[in-house]
Design an enzyme around this catalytic site. Sequence first.
Site, PDB file in Angstrom:
ATOM      1  N   PRO A 230       0.828  -1.215   0.000  1.00 27.04           N
ATOM      2  CA  PRO A 230       0.000   0.000   0.000  1.00 27.04           C
ATOM      3  C   PRO A 230       0.855   1.255   0.000  1.00 27.04           C
ATOM      4  O   PRO A 230       1.983   1.245   0.503  1.00 27.04           O
ATOM      5  CB  PRO A 230      -0.785  -0.099   1.314  1.00 27.04           C
ATOM      6  CG  PRO A 230       0.007  -1.014   2.185  1.00 27.04           C
ATOM      7  CD  PRO A 230       0.753  -1.939   1.270  1.00 27.04           C
ATOM      8  N   ASP A 231       0.320   2.354  -0.583  1.00 25.34           N
ATOM      9  CA  ASP A 231       1.030   3.623  -0.420  1.00 25.34           C
ATOM     10  C   ASP A 231       0.599   4.223   0.929  1.00 25.34           C
ATOM     11  O   ASP A 231       0.008   3.524   1.753  1.00 25.34           O
ATOM     12  CB  ASP A 231       0.810   4.556  -1.630  1.00 25.34           C
ATOM     13  CG  ASP A 231      -0.621   5.055  -1.749  1.00 25.34           C
ATOM     14  OD1 ASP A 231      -1.438   4.792  -0.859  1.00 25.34           O
ATOM     15  OD2 ASP A 231      -0.926   5.728  -2.756  1.00 25.34           O
ATOM     16  N   PHE A 232       0.903   5.486   1.151  1.00 23.94           N
ATOM     17  CA  PHE A 232       0.636   6.063   2.468  1.00 23.94           C
ATOM     18  C   PHE A 232      -0.651   6.865   2.517  1.00 23.94           C
ATOM     19  O   PHE A 232      -1.434   6.755   3.453  1.00 23.94           O
ATOM     20  CB  PHE A 232       1.825   6.946   2.906  1.00 23.94           C
ATOM     21  CG  PHE A 232       3.067   6.142   3.092  1.00 23.94           C
ATOM     22  CD1 PHE A 232       3.345   5.555   4.310  1.00 23.94           C
ATOM     23  CD2 PHE A 232       3.941   5.919   2.031  1.00 23.94           C
ATOM     24  CE1 PHE A 232       4.465   4.770   4.475  1.00 23.94           C
ATOM     25  CE2 PHE A 232       5.064   5.133   2.193  1.00 23.94           C
ATOM     26  CZ  PHE A 232       5.335   4.557   3.412  1.00 23.94           C
ATOM     27  N   ARG A 233      -0.870   7.685   1.476  1.00 23.05           N
ATOM     28  CA  ARG A 233      -1.919   8.695   1.592  1.00 23.05           C
ATOM     29  C   ARG A 233      -3.131   8.480   0.700  1.00 23.05           C
ATOM     30  O   ARG A 233      -4.057   9.288   0.735  1.00 23.05           O
ATOM     31  CB  ARG A 233      -1.318  10.090   1.331  1.00 23.05           C
ATOM     32  CG  ARG A 233      -0.326  10.457   2.398  1.00 23.05           C
ATOM     33  CD  ARG A 233       0.419  11.738   2.144  1.00 23.05           C
ATOM     34  NE  ARG A 233       1.412  11.951   3.198  1.00 23.05           N
ATOM     35  CZ  ARG A 233       2.593  11.374   3.250  1.00 23.05           C
ATOM     36  NH1 ARG A 233       2.972  10.553   2.286  1.00 23.05           N
ATOM     37  NH2 ARG A 233       3.414  11.588   4.260  1.00 23.05           N
TER      38      ARG A 233
ATOM     39  N   ASN B  19      11.097   4.982  -1.228  1.00 29.47           N
ATOM     40  CA  ASN B  19      10.562   3.693  -0.777  1.00 29.47           C
ATOM     41  C   ASN B  19      11.578   2.897   0.018  1.00 29.47           C
ATOM     42  O   ASN B  19      12.779   2.959  -0.231  1.00 29.47           O
ATOM     43  CB  ASN B  19      10.081   2.890  -1.984  1.00 29.47           C
ATOM     44  CG  ASN B  19       8.980   3.627  -2.729  1.00 29.47           C
ATOM     45  OD1 ASN B  19       8.393   4.555  -2.173  1.00 29.47           O
ATOM     46  ND2 ASN B  19       8.714   3.243  -3.959  1.00 29.47           N
TER      47      ASN B  19
ATOM     48  N   ASP C  34      11.061  -0.453   0.396  1.00 27.20           N
ATOM     49  CA  ASP C  34      10.752  -1.853   0.095  1.00 27.20           C
ATOM     50  C   ASP C  34      11.874  -2.579  -0.649  1.00 27.20           C
ATOM     51  O   ASP C  34      11.765  -3.779  -0.907  1.00 27.20           O
ATOM     52  CB  ASP C  34       9.441  -1.936  -0.711  1.00 27.20           C
ATOM     53  CG  ASP C  34       9.450  -1.060  -1.969  1.00 27.20           C
ATOM     54  OD1 ASP C  34      10.521  -0.917  -2.590  1.00 27.20           O
ATOM     55  OD2 ASP C  34       8.383  -0.533  -2.336  1.00 27.20           O
TER      56      ASP C  34
ATOM     57  N   HIS D 222      14.860   7.642   2.068  1.00 19.87           N
ATOM     58  CA  HIS D 222      14.273   7.389   3.389  1.00 19.87           C
ATOM     59  C   HIS D 222      14.786   6.087   4.001  1.00 19.87           C
ATOM     60  O   HIS D 222      14.134   5.492   4.851  1.00 19.87           O
ATOM     61  CB  HIS D 222      12.738   7.393   3.296  1.00 19.87           C
ATOM     62  CG  HIS D 222      12.187   8.755   2.933  1.00 19.87           C
ATOM     63  ND1 HIS D 222      10.871   8.961   2.591  1.00 19.87           N
ATOM     64  CD2 HIS D 222      12.791   9.974   2.875  1.00 19.87           C
ATOM     65  CE1 HIS D 222      10.694  10.265   2.330  1.00 19.87           C
ATOM     66  NE2 HIS D 222      11.844  10.884   2.488  1.00 19.87           N
TER      67      HIS D 222
HETATM   68  P1  OAD Z   1       2.044   8.811  -0.848  1.00 20.25           P
HETATM   69  O1  OAD Z   1       1.138   7.740  -0.370  1.00 20.25           O
HETATM   70  O2  OAD Z   1       2.025  10.102  -0.127  1.00 20.25           O
HETATM   71  O3  OAD Z   1       1.742   9.120  -2.381  1.00 20.25           O
HETATM   72  C1  OAD Z   1       1.623   8.104  -3.332  1.00 20.25           C
HETATM   73  C2  OAD Z   1       1.150   8.729  -4.636  1.00 20.25           C
HETATM   74  O4  OAD Z   1       1.140   7.731  -5.641  1.00 20.25           O
HETATM   75  C3  OAD Z   1      -0.256   9.298  -4.563  1.00 20.25           C
HETATM   76  O5  OAD Z   1      -0.292  10.523  -5.252  1.00 20.25           O
HETATM   77  C4  OAD Z   1      -1.109   8.232  -5.275  1.00 20.25           C
HETATM   78  O6  OAD Z   1      -2.230   8.781  -5.929  1.00 20.25           O
HETATM   79  C5  OAD Z   1      -0.126   7.708  -6.274  1.00 20.25           C
HETATM   80  N1  OAD Z   1      -0.338   6.296  -6.686  1.00 20.25           N
HETATM   81  C6  OAD Z   1      -0.582   5.222  -5.905  1.00 20.25           C
HETATM   82  N2  OAD Z   1      -0.605   4.094  -6.635  1.00 20.25           N
HETATM   83  C7  OAD Z   1      -0.377   4.469  -7.923  1.00 20.25           C
HETATM   84  C8  OAD Z   1      -0.300   3.776  -9.158  1.00 20.25           C
HETATM   85  N3  OAD Z   1      -0.404   2.441  -9.241  1.00 20.25           N
HETATM   86  N4  OAD Z   1      -0.071   4.498 -10.271  1.00 20.25           N
HETATM   87  C9  OAD Z   1       0.068   5.858 -10.224  1.00 20.25           C
HETATM   88  N5  OAD Z   1       0.018   6.560  -9.086  1.00 20.25           N
HETATM   89  C10 OAD Z   1      -0.211   5.890  -7.948  1.00 20.25           C
HETATM   90  O7  OAD Z   1       3.509   8.185  -0.903  1.00 20.25           O
HETATM   91  P2  OAD Z   1       4.916   8.948  -0.988  1.00 20.25           P
HETATM   92  O8  OAD Z   1       4.800  10.192  -1.804  1.00 20.25           O
HETATM   93  O9  OAD Z   1       5.925   7.940  -1.388  1.00 20.25           O
HETATM   94  O10 OAD Z   1       7.958   7.868   4.645  1.00 20.25           O
HETATM   95  O11 OAD Z   1       5.142   9.332   0.534  1.00 20.25           O
HETATM   96  C11 OAD Z   1       6.334   9.931   0.953  1.00 20.25           C
HETATM   97  C12 OAD Z   1       6.764   9.460   2.314  1.00 20.25           C
HETATM   98  O12 OAD Z   1       5.681   9.611   3.224  1.00 20.25           O
HETATM   99  C13 OAD Z   1       7.113   7.999   2.375  1.00 20.25           C
HETATM  100  O13 OAD Z   1       8.452   7.742   2.006  1.00 20.25           O
HETATM  101  C14 OAD Z   1       6.848   7.625   3.807  1.00 20.25           C
HETATM  102  C15 OAD Z   1       5.673   8.503   4.150  1.00 20.25           C
HETATM  103  O14 OAD Z   1       5.666   9.009   5.442  1.00 20.25           O
HETATM  104  C16 OAD Z   1       8.547   6.832   5.360  1.00 20.25           C
HETATM  105  O15 OAD Z   1       9.452   7.093   5.948  1.00 20.25           O
HETATM  106  C17 OAD Z   1       8.135   5.444   5.410  1.00 20.25           C
END
Ligand code: OAD
Length: 366
Positions: free
Chosen positions: A97-100, A171, A173, A190
Site C-alpha cells: 500500500p502507499d501512504f496517503r 521507498n 521496500d 528514506h
Molecule cells: P504517498 O502515499 O504520499 O503518495 C503516493 C502517490 O502515488 C499518490 O499521489 C497516489 O495517488 C499515487 N499512486 C498510488 N498508486 C499508484 C499507481 N499504481 N499508479 C500511479 N500513481 C499511484 O507516498 P509517498 O509520496 O511515497 O515515509 O510518501 C512519501 C513518504 O511519506 C514515504 O516515504 C513515507 C511517508 O511518510 C517513510 O518514511 C516510510
Amino acid sequence: MSSGKDKDNKDKEPAAAEAKNDHEDSDEEASGTSNFSLEFLGRYLATKLKIHGDDKPKEKILEEFTIDGIVSHINKNNCNNIIVMAGAGISTTAGIPDFRSPVSGLYHNLQKYNLPHPQAIFELSFFHENPRPFFELAKELYPGSFKPTICHYFVKLLNDKGMLLRHYTQNIDTLERVAGVPDEKLVEAHGTFNKGHCLACRKSYTQDWMKDKIFADDIPPICDDCPGVVKPDIVFFGENLPEKFHKSITTDFSKCDLLIIMGSSLTVQPFASLIDRAPDGCPRLLINREKAGHQSGLSLFGYGGGLEFDRESNVRDVCWLGDCDEGCLALAEKLGWGDELKELRKQEHERIDKDEGKTMKKDPKL
Ligand code: OAD
Ligand code: ZN
C-alpha cells in the site's frame, strides 16, 4: 532548519516552513481563510525576494506537453542524465500500500495500533515511547515477499541503456535493488530495511538478524551489547536523511537532462523540493494517479517553484495522469522498448518465483 525528514515542511523556504504547522492534515490547510492569507503572504514574499516564477519570459523547451513531447526531447538530445524520483505509487501494483491514498493508503489503516495520529508510527519521539506498532507493521511490510513492478524494470532499462544518472526513491521496500538497479545509481532517501542500528550504542545489525527477531515476535529487538532498541535504518520523521542523499543532490541535479517523477504525492520534505533543483532547461514529467507538486504551498507557496504544468507560462512540465506501470509502458513503447520491458519483467518474475521455490524447499521449517 534541520535537514531531517519533515512532513510538509519546506526545508529550502524557512518562511513557508514557519508559516505552517507540522501536521499534514491540519485544519489550517483545509481553511479557505488561512489559504488566502498564506497566498497573500506568498505573493508579498515573492515580491520582496524578487521571485517572479510566472512572469519571467522563458523559451519553450518541449514541442508539446505530452509523453510524445518528452520522447522527442529524449531522442533529440540523446538524454543520458535522466533522474527518476519515485514514491510509494510505483510499488502499489506489487501489493504494497502507499501512504496517503484514500481507503487503501497505510495512514488510513492503522486504527488497530491506537496511534495519536497515523504518522506517529514513523516518528522517532513516538518510537522511543512505544516501538511495538512500528515492528508489528514492519512484519506486514517486510521486504522479500513482493516482486518489482513495470516501473522498477523501466528504471533498470534506463540504466542498462546508459540513460540513468540516478534513481532517488522514498521507498523502503528495496524493490529497485531486486529489479537490478545498481547500488551506485540508487539513492534510498528514506533508508531501507537493509541494515539496522542500536539506537543507544549504534552497533550495526543485518537485515537477517532483525527479520529473525521481528518474525519470532521478539519485539522490540534488543541490542546484544546493551539495553538499546535496534531499529532498521529507515528514516523516521525527525531523523536526518542518509549522507548519500545530501552528497548526490549537490552534483546530480545540475547535470539532469530529464526529470521523471512517479508515484509520489510530493508532500514530504526535503525530498519533494528536489523537483526545483532541475535546471530551467530540463523537462519534468510527472507520472501519477493524481496531480502533485504543482500547488501553492510548494516552494514559497508556488512562486518560483513547483511543477508548472497547470500554469500558462509552462515551458517544460508534463503531467501524465494514470497508473504508473501504464505510464512507464507508454513511454517505453514510444521509445521502442515496449516489448523489451515486458519481456524483462516476465523473465525476472519467473526467476524470482524459481529462486523462492528453491529457498522454500531448503528451509526445514516450511
Ligand atoms: P504517498 O502515499 O504520499 O503518495 C503516493 C502517490 O502515488 C499518490 O499521489 C497516489 O495517488 C499515487 N499512486 C498510488 N498508486 C499508484 C499507481 N499504481 N499508479 C500511479 N500513481 C499511484 O507516498 P509517498 O509520496 O511515497 O515515509 O510518501 C512519501 C513518504 O511519506 C514515504 O516515504 C513515507 C511517508 O511518510 C517513510 O518514511 C516510510
Ligand atoms: Zn547497543
